[in-house]
Design a protein around this motif. Structure first.
Motif, PDB file in Angstrom:
ATOM      1  N   THR A   1      42.539  38.372  43.455  1.00 53.86           N
ATOM      2  CA  THR A   1      43.205  39.791  42.902  1.00 53.86           C
ATOM      3  C   THR A   1      42.961  41.226  44.625  1.00 53.86           C
ATOM      4  OG1 THR A   1      42.444  42.051  41.764  1.00 53.86           O
ATOM      5  CG2 THR A   1      40.209  40.783  42.592  1.00 53.86           C
ATOM      6  N   MET A   2      42.426  41.972  44.338  1.00 52.52           N
ATOM      7  CA  MET A   2      43.362  42.259  45.454  1.00 52.52           C
ATOM      8  C   MET A   2      42.237  43.884  45.358  1.00 52.52           C
ATOM      9  SD  MET A   2      46.166  45.014  45.118  1.00 52.52           S
ATOM     10  CE  MET A   2      46.835  45.839  43.874  1.00 52.52           C
ATOM     11  N   VAL A   3      41.414  44.108  46.639  1.00 51.90           N
ATOM     12  CA  VAL A   3      40.471  44.842  46.201  1.00 51.90           C
ATOM     13  C   VAL A   3      40.530  46.502  47.379  1.00 51.90           C
ATOM     14  CG1 VAL A   3      38.480  43.728  46.354  1.00 51.90           C
ATOM     15  CG2 VAL A   3      39.379  44.380  48.497  1.00 51.90           C
ATOM     16  N   ASP A   4      40.806  47.571  47.484  1.00 52.82           N
ATOM     17  CA  ASP A   4      40.771  48.942  47.515  1.00 52.82           C
ATOM     18  C   ASP A   4      40.357  48.618  49.428  1.00 52.82           C
ATOM     19  OD1 ASP A   4      42.391  50.587  46.219  1.00 52.82           O
ATOM     20  OD2 ASP A   4      40.215  50.643  44.931  1.00 52.82           O
ATOM     21  N   LEU A   5      41.118  49.185  50.181  1.00 54.34           N
ATOM     22  CA  LEU A   5      40.230  49.584  51.507  1.00 54.34           C
ATOM     23  C   LEU A   5      40.280  51.047  52.058  1.00 54.34           C
ATOM     24  CD1 LEU A   5      42.368  46.617  53.353  1.00 54.34           C
ATOM     25  CD2 LEU A   5      40.185  47.163  53.652  1.00 54.34           C
ATOM     26  N   PRO A   6      39.102  51.607  52.202  1.00 56.99           N
ATOM     27  CA  PRO A   6      39.348  53.028  52.255  1.00 56.99           C
ATOM     28  C   PRO A   6      39.290  53.113  53.606  1.00 56.99           C
ATOM     29  CG  PRO A   6      36.545  52.000  51.899  1.00 56.99           C
ATOM     30  CD  PRO A   6      37.431  50.261  51.494  1.00 56.99           C
ATOM     31  N   ASN A   7      39.261  52.286  54.502  1.00 59.63           N
ATOM     32  CA  ASN A   7      39.462  52.472  56.063  1.00 59.63           C
ATOM     33  C   ASN A   7      39.533  51.353  57.095  1.00 59.63           C
ATOM     34  OD1 ASN A   7      36.467  52.209  57.193  1.00 59.63           O
ATOM     35  ND2 ASN A   7      36.417  53.751  56.195  1.00 59.63           N
ATOM     36  N   VAL A   8      40.105  51.578  57.389  1.00 59.31           N
ATOM     37  CA  VAL A   8      40.768  50.628  58.216  1.00 59.31           C
ATOM     38  C   VAL A   8      40.340  50.407  59.720  1.00 59.31           C
ATOM     39  CG1 VAL A   8      42.405  48.699  59.532  1.00 59.31           C
ATOM     40  CG2 VAL A   8      42.055  49.384  57.221  1.00 59.31           C
TER      41      VAL A   8
ATOM     42  N   GLY B   1      40.609  49.922  34.793  1.00 59.62           N
ATOM     43  CA  GLY B   1      39.723  50.631  35.807  1.00 59.62           C
ATOM     44  C   GLY B   1      40.162  49.366  37.287  1.00 59.62           C
ATOM     45  N   GLN B   2      39.784  47.941  36.815  1.00 61.74           N
ATOM     46  CA  GLN B   2      40.120  47.451  37.473  1.00 61.74           C
ATOM     47  C   GLN B   2      41.707  46.682  37.686  1.00 61.74           C
ATOM     48  OE1 GLN B   2      36.941  43.530  37.418  1.00 61.74           O
ATOM     49  NE2 GLN B   2      35.352  45.760  37.073  1.00 61.74           N
ATOM     50  N   GLU B   3      41.720  45.899  38.736  1.00 62.43           N
ATOM     51  CA  GLU B   3      42.955  45.520  39.320  1.00 62.43           C
ATOM     52  C   GLU B   3      42.864  44.424  38.200  1.00 62.43           C
ATOM     53  OE1 GLU B   3      45.233  47.007  40.742  1.00 62.43           O
ATOM     54  OE2 GLU B   3      46.430  45.382  41.002  1.00 62.43           O
ATOM     55  N   PRO B   4      44.432  43.811  37.556  1.00 59.80           N
ATOM     56  CA  PRO B   4      43.420  42.464  36.767  1.00 59.80           C
ATOM     57  C   PRO B   4      43.584  41.228  37.865  1.00 59.80           C
ATOM     58  CG  PRO B   4      45.594  43.887  35.845  1.00 59.80           C
ATOM     59  CD  PRO B   4      44.997  44.518  37.662  1.00 59.80           C
ATOM     60  N   VAL B   5      43.475  40.033  37.416  1.00 63.94           N
ATOM     61  CA  VAL B   5      43.692  38.716  38.192  1.00 63.94           C
ATOM     62  C   VAL B   5      44.699  38.349  38.130  1.00 63.94           C
ATOM     63  CG1 VAL B   5      42.243  37.100  38.064  1.00 63.94           C
ATOM     64  CG2 VAL B   5      40.943  38.846  37.702  1.00 63.94           C
ATOM     65  N   HIS B   6      45.115  36.942  38.898  1.00 60.51           N
ATOM     66  CA  HIS B   6      46.336  36.381  38.979  1.00 60.51           C
ATOM     67  C   HIS B   6      45.245  34.820  39.619  1.00 60.51           C
ATOM     68  CE1 HIS B   6      46.118  36.925  44.222  1.00 60.51           C
ATOM     69  NE2 HIS B   6      46.429  37.937  43.616  1.00 60.51           N
ATOM     70  N   GLY B   7      46.026  33.915  39.094  1.00 63.39           N
ATOM     71  CA  GLY B   7      45.939  32.922  39.496  1.00 63.39           C
ATOM     72  C   GLY B   7      46.107  32.553  41.204  1.00 63.39           C
ATOM     73  N   ALA B   8      44.931  32.133  41.802  1.00 66.30           N
ATOM     74  CA  ALA B   8      44.817  31.920  43.531  1.00 66.30           C
ATOM     75  C   ALA B   8      45.424  30.531  43.618  1.00 66.30           C
ATOM     76  CB  ALA B   8      43.100  31.555  43.886  1.00 66.30           C
ATOM     77  N   GLN B   9      46.501  29.831  42.790  1.00 65.78           N
ATOM     78  CA  GLN B   9      47.146  28.357  43.374  1.00 65.78           C
ATOM     79  C   GLN B   9      48.229  28.569  41.938  1.00 65.78           C
ATOM     80  OE1 GLN B   9      44.271  28.525  41.439  1.00 65.78           O
ATOM     81  NE2 GLN B   9      42.687  27.268  42.500  1.00 65.78           N
ATOM     82  N   THR B  10      48.842  28.109  42.740  1.00 65.13           N
ATOM     83  CA  THR B  10      50.258  27.973  42.089  1.00 65.13           C
ATOM     84  C   THR B  10      50.398  26.184  41.782  1.00 65.13           C
ATOM     85  OG1 THR B  10      51.822  29.661  42.447  1.00 65.13           O
ATOM     86  CG2 THR B  10      52.948  26.999  41.870  1.00 65.13           C
ATOM     87  N   LEU B  11      50.282  25.620  40.910  1.00 62.21           N
ATOM     88  CA  LEU B  11      50.363  24.251  40.042  1.00 62.21           C
ATOM     89  C   LEU B  11      51.489  22.922  40.499  1.00 62.21           C
ATOM     90  CD1 LEU B  11      48.009  24.411  37.665  1.00 62.21           C
ATOM     91  CD2 LEU B  11      47.355  23.087  40.100  1.00 62.21           C
ATOM     92  N   GLY B  12      51.727  22.350  41.037  1.00 68.21           N
ATOM     93  CA  GLY B  12      53.446  20.868  40.743  1.00 68.21           C
ATOM     94  C   GLY B  12      53.425  19.873  39.206  1.00 68.21           C
ATOM     95  N   PHE B  13      54.318  19.370  38.836  1.00 67.47           N
ATOM     96  CA  PHE B  13      54.204  19.345  37.606  1.00 67.47           C
ATOM     97  C   PHE B  13      55.242  18.246  37.924  1.00 67.47           C
ATOM     98  CE2 PHE B  13      51.141  20.727  34.408  1.00 67.47           C
ATOM     99  CZ  PHE B  13      50.356  22.066  35.384  1.00 67.47           C
TER     100      PHE B  13
END
Lengths: 225, 157
Positions: free
Chosen positions: B91-98, A180-192
């Motif tokens: 991640t992202m969150v819902d925007l009910p209105n703008v 029911g929630q949006e998955p999480v993605h990394g907030a950053q890309t790493l350079g090796f």
């Protein structure tokens, strides 16, 4: 994104005064590393040193070892991340395919930058995408998704706890998807870098193609920040 | 057929809106006869999605009027659902209105506010136009044709 940064930065500069100017300039792009922490619990932040360095990405100010994990590649075969990318520069990103905005934007910006490298250089960098939603992202779905950017990009999946641990070891926050929630993605890309196989440079969400274009040849050459 | 039928229905009900849309892609406008909010949309586009079942939508919303308006939702005859989101660091969150302030501009752009279009049918093709219907509180609805652009398209480049 880029156009809003000078405004935000100049506001900060105005508020904090001249003394902080060098520091803020060195901190680079968007500083938001919320929730990201490294294995030893320290926050992952760009280098606080007042120097710009050769890279346009943020210098980590420390290094992270390449995660020593074996995951599953898009052909369904085991993939040892350390051995499989040895001797090459690498960009590592954690994300998921059913992500409308940031994940395709990040991979797209990297893909455009890679496509502008000379052919011989393109084979000297591995772009690795690790799914943060392994229950949904099958190897073949990851392949289809990555092919839209570059068929040579490496896609990996595996057990979510292994992926979370691998991300944490390089200071990237990933959490298991919650129904029911949006998955999480990394907030950053790493350079090796190719020689030591360690991460030296950080690219936050919103990093432009131009920055990757500038930095990829440096990473391939093995320039230390 | 369904799409043509709904377009005809709109044409009958909202001649001003459709006149404002014109034929060029990515532009739409509505002049609310009742209030001071005057909304228009420019630069609407949809990056050719890497997965056929989901896409993002981006545009710039202008309010040339003297009163604020609120974007309360977006629909599309070509999508099963359209939702408004704000990307965050991870991640992202819902925007009910703008909120769209008087004489203000609100941008839906990469790594920020965006539409998430689910279940696009038919599957988008490069150069295709996808109709977006924007509903407002305090202003008339706006219909705009978003152009399907390459996945890595960046406006102004």
């Amino acid at each position: 994104m880029t156009s809003s940064l000078p405004t935000r930065r100049s506001l900060l500069l105005g508020a904090l005064g001249g003394a902080a100017a060098l520091l803020l300039t060195a901190c680079g792009s968007s500083g938001s590393a919320t929730g990201a922490s490294s294995a030893d619990g320290s926050q992952i932040t760009p280098s606080m040193q007042a120097q710009s360095g050769p890279y346009q990405g943020d210098s980590l100010g420390r290094t992270f070892d390449k995660p020593a994990v074996t995951l599953t590649d898009t052909s369904g075969k085991p993939f040892d991340l350390v051995a499989g990318t040895r001797g090459k520069a690498m960009l590592l990103y954690f994300g998921y395919t059913h992500c409308p905005d940031v994940c395709p934007t990040t991979m797209g910006d990297i893909a455009v930058a890679v496509s502008k490298l000379p052919k011989d250089q393109q084979s000297k960098v591995d772009v690795v995408f690790v799914t943060t939603d392994p229950a949904r992202d099958t190897p073949s779905e990851i392949r289809t998704w990555l092919n839209a950017f570059n068929p040579n990009f490496i896609g990996l999946t595996g057990d979510i706890d292994t992926i979370i641990a691998a991300a944490k070891s390089v200071g990237v926050y990933v959490a298991a998807p919650v129904k029911g929630q949006e998955p999480v993605h990394g907030a950053q890309t790493l350079g090796f870098l190719p020689a030591d196989g360690k991460a030296h440079v950080l690219y936050t969400s919103g990093t432009t193609t131009a920055v990757f274009e500038h930095d990829l040849p440096l990473l391939i050459k093995g320039v230390t920040p | 057929m369904r799409r043509r039928a709904s377009a005809l229905a709109l044409a009958a009900a909202l001649p001003l809106v459709l006149a404002g849309c014109g034929s060029s892609g990515g532009h739409g406008s509505a002049d609310a006869a009742t209030g001071g909010a005057r909304l228009s949309v420019t630069g609407a586009y949809i990056p050719l999605p890497s997965m056929p079942d989901m896409a993002a939508g981006y545009f710039v919303l202008h309010n040339d009027g003297d009163r604020a308006a609120t974007l309360t939702g977006v629909t599309s005859p070509d999508a099963r659902s359209v939702s408004m989101h704000q990307s965050t660091a991870s991640t992202m969150v819902d925007l009910p209105n703008v909120q769209v302030p008087a004489h203000g501009t609100v941008t839906f752009a990469r790594d920020g506010r965006h539409l998430m279009l689910m279940g696009l049918h038919p599957a988008p093709k490069l150069g295709a136009r996808i109709e977006l219907n924007l509903r407002f509180e305090g202003a008339a609805p706006v219909t705009v044709q978003a152009t399907v652009q390459p996945l890595t398209y960046q406006p102004g480049q």
